[in-house]
Design an enzyme around this catalytic site. Structure first.
Site, mmCIF file in Angstrom:
data_model
loop_
_atom_site.group_PDB
_atom_site.id
_atom_site.type_symbol
_atom_site.label_atom_id
_atom_site.label_comp_id
_atom_site.label_asym_id
_atom_site.label_seq_id
_atom_site.Cartn_x
_atom_site.Cartn_y
_atom_site.Cartn_z
ATOM 1 N N LYS A 168 51.808 45.979 52.558
ATOM 2 C CA LYS A 168 51.088 45.352 53.834
ATOM 3 C C LYS A 168 50.831 43.951 53.620
ATOM 4 O O LYS A 168 50.120 43.473 53.149
ATOM 5 C CB LYS A 168 49.575 46.162 54.065
ATOM 6 C CG LYS A 168 49.176 46.029 55.324
ATOM 7 C CD LYS A 168 49.007 44.660 56.006
ATOM 8 C CE LYS A 168 47.598 44.088 55.300
ATOM 9 N NZ LYS A 168 47.289 42.623 55.936
ATOM 10 N N GLY A 220 43.797 38.492 47.054
ATOM 11 C CA GLY A 220 43.244 38.027 48.286
ATOM 12 C C GLY A 220 41.958 37.278 47.735
ATOM 13 O O GLY A 220 41.803 36.698 46.774
ATOM 14 N N GLU A 242 43.209 40.512 42.385
ATOM 15 C CA GLU A 242 43.396 39.203 41.964
ATOM 16 C C GLU A 242 42.821 38.362 42.959
ATOM 17 O O GLU A 242 43.323 38.479 44.119
ATOM 18 C CB GLU A 242 44.926 39.013 41.528
ATOM 19 C CG GLU A 242 44.976 37.749 40.993
ATOM 20 C CD GLU A 242 45.340 36.448 41.695
ATOM 21 O OE1 GLU A 242 43.939 35.629 42.001
ATOM 22 O OE2 GLU A 242 46.338 36.010 42.261
ATOM 23 N N CYS A 276 45.784 30.226 44.288
ATOM 24 C CA CYS A 276 44.781 30.721 43.481
ATOM 25 C C CYS A 276 44.643 30.034 42.059
ATOM 26 O O CYS A 276 43.152 29.777 41.843
ATOM 27 C CB CYS A 276 44.799 32.206 43.229
ATOM 28 S SG CYS A 276 46.344 32.682 42.173
ATOM 29 N N GLU A 374 36.085 28.223 46.976
ATOM 30 C CA GLU A 374 37.665 27.951 46.819
ATOM 31 C C GLU A 374 38.037 27.451 48.115
ATOM 32 O O GLU A 374 37.694 28.187 48.923
ATOM 33 C CB GLU A 374 38.330 29.300 46.596
ATOM 34 C CG GLU A 374 39.746 29.251 46.331
ATOM 35 C CD GLU A 374 40.568 30.712 45.911
ATOM 36 O OE1 GLU A 374 41.148 30.674 45.337
ATOM 37 O OE2 GLU A 374 40.155 31.563 46.612
#
Length: 474
Positions: A168, A220, A242, A276, A374
């Site tokens: 997905k 995500g 993650e 990330c 973040e």
């Protein structure tokens, strides 16, 4: 694509894809809904027994051919990356492109090397051993900021272990996943083993909740992961997460200021900070703080940014208008709160694209929102430290724990820091996350759990069955 059939429409509606660098409409993307997810999972379940039972050597041959095709089509993949989400071509050429091929080929080689163990040979009438088995159908929810790298990190190990998959991708990064699956089919992967369904949150939720899915691998953010954990609780579905980071880069006083500042700027702001593991929190020794900040600012103001098709561009656009606005809102709130000295950037660039100028906040409050959350945008925050203990405290002062960085010429300092930094991976002296296929990658804290890469990444998609055999005496 379900099996070998591409979908021209979906029950999830459509998504109008826009080139993030130009603002120009590209095409309408059909989105999967619950109906398509159910059909894809059923196709994966139907294909699972034959793929699981295929001779490992044959499975390796197919995956080797797949790796060949990925390498041969890398030019197409790289152009897709630019139009999908604005990843600069320079990033694809010098980083992600070669890694995608190496990950695919590395895990092809594992397909015929998965072994069990003899766990007990006591004297007497029995012995025990283990049988490694695939989990079944894996649901992969991949990241939008580097979808091709995410595919390479997740799908080849799943297939090498004998699983089938439903992928997905995000609705605004559908192109590379489609090509990835088409090449898998061309390589000889049977229809139904790999399925791809672009979609939004409803499609992801349907995949997580589906009783025919045996495991979920998700890249995500923490909020999405929490929602997945709640949904997966009903079926006790195992998960691999993650979830991003807020990585510190600790710079000691013995470094070369010019080269280290150039590295911190170029790497920390690559792909507009949409990475990330990028080091966006700079922890700089007091003795070199001012000259280092000066060099850092000068480098940031000279970084090429703009059209991601230009191979000289380092900083491209944000992935879409909502991401640009979210980052700008964080910058504006930080400026209004006077959390530090804004030395450069902090403004939306003109034109139709989703650009934000590279932003540097010096003397930042290490506990303010923009230094703790973040940002996923081109923003660096810089702090001072005086002692090694203070550097460790500042570096670890976050809920995230994906990566950390150390810059020093002192081997003893670097090795002490490696032990003390709370992160899944530590990179020393201008090292960057190479995402080498043989190296495990993953985090701790709200950066997630589980590993991608190496044997550890393969084992995420294997379950171990224990066997005991009774030996009757003559």
């Amino acid at each position: 694509m379900i099996g070998d059939q591409a979908l021209s429409q979906g029950s999830g509606g459509t998504f109008s894809h826009v080139n993030t660098a130009t603002g120009q409409f590209q095409m309408d993307i059909p989105l999967a809904g619950e109906i398509e997810v159910d059909a894809a999972v059923k196709a994966a379940r139907a294909a699972f027994p034959a793929w699981r039972d295929m001779k490992p050597g044959r499975r390796r041959q197919i995956l080797d051919r797949f790796a060949d095709l990925v390498e041969q089509n890398m030019g197409r993949f790289m152009k897709m990356a630019v139009v999908e989400n604005g990843i600069p071509m320079s990033t694809m050429l010098h980083g992600m492109g070669p890694r995608i091929t190496s990950w695919t080929r590395y895990y092809a080689g594992w397909a015929d090397k998965i072994e069990g163990l003899v766990t007990g040979t006591p004297p007497g009438d029995h012995f025990e051993y283990t049988v490694p088995e695939p989990c079944g159908v894996i649901g992969h929810i991949i990241t939008w900021n580097a979808p091709m790298l995410s595919l390479a990190m997740k799908i080849p190990p799943s297939l090498a272990a004998g699983n089938t998959v439903v992928i997905k991708p995000a609705e605004f990064t559908p192109f590379s996943s489609q090509l990835f699956v088409e090449l898998a089919l061309e390589a000889g992967v049977p229809p139904g083993v790999v399925n791809v369904l672009p979609g939004g949150v409803p499609a992801g939720a349907a995949l997580v909740c589906h009783p025919g899915v045996d495991k979920i691998s998700f890249t995500g953010g923490p909020d999405g992961a929490r929602a997945i954990m709640r949904s997966a609780a009903d079926t006790l579905k195992p998960l691999v997460f993650e979830l991003g980071g807020k990585s510190a880069n600790v710079v000691f006083a013995d470094v070369d200021i010019a080269s280290t500042a150039a590295y911190c700027a170029a790497f920390g702001l690559s792909n507009s900070g949409q990475g990330c593991a990028l080091p966006t929190r700079l922890v700089i020794h007091q003795d070199i703080y001012e000259p280092f900040i000066e060099a850092l600012q000068a480098t940031m103001e000279q970084l090429p940014y703009g059209d991601p098709l230009n191979e000289n561009v380092i900083v491209g656009p944000m992935v879409n208008a909502s991401a640009r606005q979210r980052v700008q809102d964080m910058i504006d709130a930080a400026r209004a709160s006077k959390v530090g000295r804004f030395l450069t950037g902090g403004v939306v660039e003109g034109g139709q694209g989703n650009f934000i100028a590279p932003t540097l906040i010096a003397e930042a409050d290490p506990y303010c929102p923009i230094a703790q959350k973040e940002v996923f945008g081109p923003v660096l925050c810089a702090f001072r430290f005086r002692s090694e203990d203070e550097a460790v405290a500042l570096a670890n002062a976050t809920e995230y724990g994906l990566a950390a960085y150390v810059q020093t010429n002192d081997l003893n300092i670097s090795q002490r820091m490696v032990r003390r930094l709370q992160a899944g991976t530590v990179f020393v002296n201008q090292a960057t996350p190479a995402f080498h296929a043989a190296s495990p990658f993953g985090g701790m804290g709200i950066s997630g759990f589980g590993r991608e890469g190496g044997k550890a990444g393969l084992e995420e998609f294997i379950r171990i069955k224990g066997v005991g055999v009774s030996i009757r005496p003559d």
